[in-house]
Design a protein around this motif. Structure first.
Motif, PDB file in Angstrom:
ATOM      1  N   PHE A 149       0.363   0.244   0.782  1.00 53.19           N
ATOM      2  CA  PHE A 149      -1.100   0.221   0.774  1.00 53.19           C
ATOM      3  C   PHE A 149      -1.677   1.633   0.709  1.00 53.19           C
ATOM      4  O   PHE A 149      -2.615   1.901  -0.053  1.00 53.19           O
ATOM      5  N   LEU A 150      -1.094   2.546   1.468  1.00 54.62           N
ATOM      6  CA  LEU A 150      -1.571   3.928   1.454  1.00 54.62           C
ATOM      7  C   LEU A 150      -1.409   4.543   0.069  1.00 54.62           C
ATOM      8  O   LEU A 150      -2.308   5.230  -0.426  1.00 54.62           O
ATOM      9  N   ALA A 151      -0.266   4.286  -0.580  1.00 53.98           N
ATOM     10  CA  ALA A 151       0.011   4.874  -1.887  1.00 53.98           C
ATOM     11  C   ALA A 151      -0.987   4.415  -2.945  1.00 53.98           C
ATOM     12  O   ALA A 151      -1.292   5.158  -3.887  1.00 53.98           O
ATOM     13  N   LEU A 152      -1.506   3.207  -2.797  1.00 56.80           N
ATOM     14  CA  LEU A 152      -2.465   2.686  -3.767  1.00 56.80           C
ATOM     15  C   LEU A 152      -3.909   3.005  -3.387  1.00 56.80           C
ATOM     16  O   LEU A 152      -4.823   2.703  -4.152  1.00 56.80           O
ATOM     17  N   SER A 153      -4.104   3.614  -2.245  1.00 59.27           N
ATOM     18  CA  SER A 153      -5.467   3.865  -1.752  1.00 59.27           C
ATOM     19  C   SER A 153      -5.899   5.319  -1.875  1.00 59.27           C
ATOM     20  O   SER A 153      -7.083   5.599  -2.065  1.00 59.27           O
ATOM     21  N   VAL A 154      -4.942   6.256  -1.763  1.00 61.13           N
ATOM     22  CA  VAL A 154      -5.314   7.673  -1.803  1.00 61.13           C
ATOM     23  C   VAL A 154      -5.474   8.129  -3.251  1.00 61.13           C
ATOM     24  O   VAL A 154      -4.849   7.581  -4.163  1.00 61.13           O
ATOM     25  N   LYS A 155      -6.293   9.154  -3.447  1.00 60.71           N
ATOM     26  CA  LYS A 155      -6.545   9.654  -4.795  1.00 60.71           C
ATOM     27  C   LYS A 155      -5.628  10.807  -5.174  1.00 60.71           C
ATOM     28  O   LYS A 155      -5.390  11.051  -6.352  1.00 60.71           O
ATOM     29  N   THR A 156      -5.140  11.551  -4.170  1.00 59.67           N
ATOM     30  CA  THR A 156      -4.298  12.714  -4.452  1.00 59.67           C
ATOM     31  C   THR A 156      -3.093  12.726  -3.523  1.00 59.67           C
ATOM     32  O   THR A 156      -3.101  12.088  -2.460  1.00 59.67           O
ATOM     33  N   GLU A 157      -2.065  13.466  -3.915  1.00 67.11           N
ATOM     34  CA  GLU A 157      -0.880  13.609  -3.077  1.00 67.11           C
ATOM     35  C   GLU A 157      -1.215  14.294  -1.757  1.00 67.11           C
ATOM     36  O   GLU A 157      -0.706  13.914  -0.698  1.00 67.11           O
ATOM     37  N   GLY A 228       3.542  -5.093   8.329  1.00 64.03           N
ATOM     38  CA  GLY A 228       4.130  -4.914   7.012  1.00 64.03           C
ATOM     39  C   GLY A 228       3.546  -5.857   5.984  1.00 64.03           C
ATOM     40  O   GLY A 228       3.240  -5.449   4.850  1.00 64.03           O
ATOM     41  N   THR A 229       3.379  -7.115   6.354  1.00 62.65           N
ATOM     42  CA  THR A 229       2.814  -8.105   5.440  1.00 62.65           C
ATOM     43  C   THR A 229       1.362  -7.785   5.122  1.00 62.65           C
ATOM     44  O   THR A 229       0.923  -7.918   3.970  1.00 62.65           O
ATOM     45  N   SER A 230       0.623  -7.345   6.123  1.00 61.60           N
ATOM     46  CA  SER A 230      -0.772  -6.956   5.890  1.00 61.60           C
ATOM     47  C   SER A 230      -0.848  -5.802   4.904  1.00 61.60           C
ATOM     48  O   SER A 230      -1.710  -5.789   4.010  1.00 61.60           O
ATOM     49  N   GLY A 231       0.063  -4.839   5.051  1.00 65.27           N
ATOM     50  CA  GLY A 231       0.086  -3.718   4.119  1.00 65.27           C
ATOM     51  C   GLY A 231       0.347  -4.172   2.699  1.00 65.27           C
ATOM     52  O   GLY A 231      -0.313  -3.719   1.750  1.00 65.27           O
ATOM     53  N   PHE A 232       1.303  -5.090   2.518  1.00 63.68           N
ATOM     54  CA  PHE A 232       1.621  -5.580   1.180  1.00 63.68           C
ATOM     55  C   PHE A 232       0.444  -6.344   0.575  1.00 63.68           C
ATOM     56  O   PHE A 232       0.095  -6.149  -0.598  1.00 63.68           O
ATOM     57  N   LEU A 233      -0.168  -7.220   1.353  1.00 60.23           N
ATOM     58  CA  LEU A 233      -1.295  -8.005   0.844  1.00 60.23           C
ATOM     59  C   LEU A 233      -2.479  -7.106   0.478  1.00 60.23           C
ATOM     60  O   LEU A 233      -3.143  -7.302  -0.549  1.00 60.23           O
ATOM     61  N   LEU A 234      -2.738  -6.110   1.315  1.00 59.48           N
ATOM     62  CA  LEU A 234      -3.810  -5.168   1.006  1.00 59.48           C
ATOM     63  C   LEU A 234      -3.478  -4.354  -0.247  1.00 59.48           C
ATOM     64  O   LEU A 234      -4.371  -4.013  -1.042  1.00 59.48           O
ATOM     65  N   ALA A 235      -2.194  -4.051  -0.441  1.00 59.93           N
ATOM     66  CA  ALA A 235      -1.776  -3.322  -1.638  1.00 59.93           C
ATOM     67  C   ALA A 235      -2.004  -4.159  -2.890  1.00 59.93           C
ATOM     68  O   ALA A 235      -2.440  -3.638  -3.933  1.00 59.93           O
ATOM     69  N   VAL A 236      -1.709  -5.458  -2.802  1.00 56.46           N
ATOM     70  CA  VAL A 236      -1.948  -6.348  -3.945  1.00 56.46           C
ATOM     71  C   VAL A 236      -3.425  -6.376  -4.300  1.00 56.46           C
ATOM     72  O   VAL A 236      -3.809  -6.316  -5.475  1.00 56.46           O
ATOM     73  N   ILE A 237      -4.272  -6.427  -3.267  1.00 56.56           N
ATOM     74  CA  ILE A 237      -5.716  -6.417  -3.493  1.00 56.56           C
ATOM     75  C   ILE A 237      -6.167  -5.083  -4.080  1.00 56.56           C
ATOM     76  O   ILE A 237      -7.004  -5.022  -4.985  1.00 56.56           O
ATOM     77  N   ARG A 238      -5.601  -4.011  -3.592  1.00 59.99           N
ATOM     78  CA  ARG A 238      -5.976  -2.668  -4.014  1.00 59.99           C
ATOM     79  C   ARG A 238      -5.456  -2.329  -5.411  1.00 59.99           C
ATOM     80  O   ARG A 238      -5.990  -1.433  -6.073  1.00 59.99           O
ATOM     81  N   TYR A 239      -4.442  -3.043  -5.882  1.00 63.52           N
ATOM     82  CA  TYR A 239      -3.779  -2.704  -7.141  1.00 63.52           C
ATOM     83  C   TYR A 239      -4.742  -2.687  -8.327  1.00 63.52           C
ATOM     84  O   TYR A 239      -4.616  -1.847  -9.225  1.00 63.52           O
TER      85      TYR A 239
END
Length: 248
Positions: A149-157, A228-239
């Motif tokens: 989720f963090l990797a799909l949310s931040v704009k820069t390294e 962990g599951t919350s992170g994955f679901l939020l990542a799917v939404i954020r994708y």
């Protein structure tokens, strides 16, 4: 998904910086702090300190895998890889799983190495190895799910690195990974119960002592699984938002 998994594993195996962050640095910190806090202590006190520091620093340092996850996703985004993959007939969840699973495996290996270091160097007790192994898998699942989720949310390294440090070090401080939780103010003790680091640390310590009840195992595992599951679901939404940036 298999091709993405293989590619991600190859990239990480070639990353020498990953070895430093995930293995060398944790071992150095663990050794130094054990030497500092056990200086002049008797055998019983020394064992208690070691049993707290080893799992505590494992829980803290597994969070640094999020730096590698952020770097990988941002490089794919900026190089056009994400946009090309999105044009292929693969569902977003399978793309994310292909990127995610290698990091779960890497963290499991990291945990195994660091516990092995504790066993070889300090002869730590590992009284409930099956429960300890299960908790380690849940811990790897949790931290990488949140990292996704963090990797799909931040704009820069740089933003990802900064947030990882806040999460890893701030969570370690509040959750009693540095200082025994009993010695912390009541307010922080209550706050710690909302953090996955606290549940992972307490449960791992109990497995080392051989005192972890199944009820507490399922509670700690449930907390880690939920995060962990919350992170994955939020990542799917954020994708979808992540993909828009990649295509632009």
């Amino acid at each position: 998904m298999g091709a993405i998994f293989t590619l991600e594993m190859k990239k990480n195996l070639q990353d020498k910086g990953l070895l430093f962050w995930m293995v060398i640095l944790p071992i150095i910190f663990t050794y130094l702090f054990i030497e500092i806090f056990t200086s002049g202590a008797d055998d019983i006190a020394k064992l208690e300190v070691i049993t707290s520091i080893v799992p505590g620093y494992i829980v803290m340092f597994v969070f640094f895998i999020m730096i590698s996850m952020v770097t990988s996703f941002i490089k794919d985004r900026d190089s056009g890889m994400t946009a090309r993959i999105a044009s292929a007939p693969i569902k977003p969840k399978f793309y994310l799983l292909g990127k995610w699973l290698p990091y779960i495996l890497i963290v499991c290996v990291q945990i195994f190495i660091l516990f092995s270091f504790g066993k070889v160097v300090y002869d730590i007790n590992l009284e409930q190895p099956i429960l300890l192994t299960s908790l380690s898998i849940f811990l790897a699942y949790m931290v990488t799910g949140f990292g996704l989720f963090l990797a799909l949310s931040v704009k820069t390294e740089n933003m990802g690195i900064a947030l990882t440090q806040v999460i890893a070090l701030g969570g370690a401080l509040i959750s009693g990974l540095w200082v025994p939780i009993d010695m912390m103010p009541n307010m922080l003790q209550k706050t710690a119960e909302f953090l996955p680091q606290y549940w992972a640390h307490q449960a791992l310590q109990d497995t080392m002592h051989g005192t972890l009840a199944y009820k507490d195992f399922f509670t700690a595992s449930g907390v880690l699984f939920a995060y962990g599951t919350s992170g994955f679901l939020l990542a799917v939404i954020r994708y979808r938002s992540f993909l828009k940036v990649a295509r632009s």
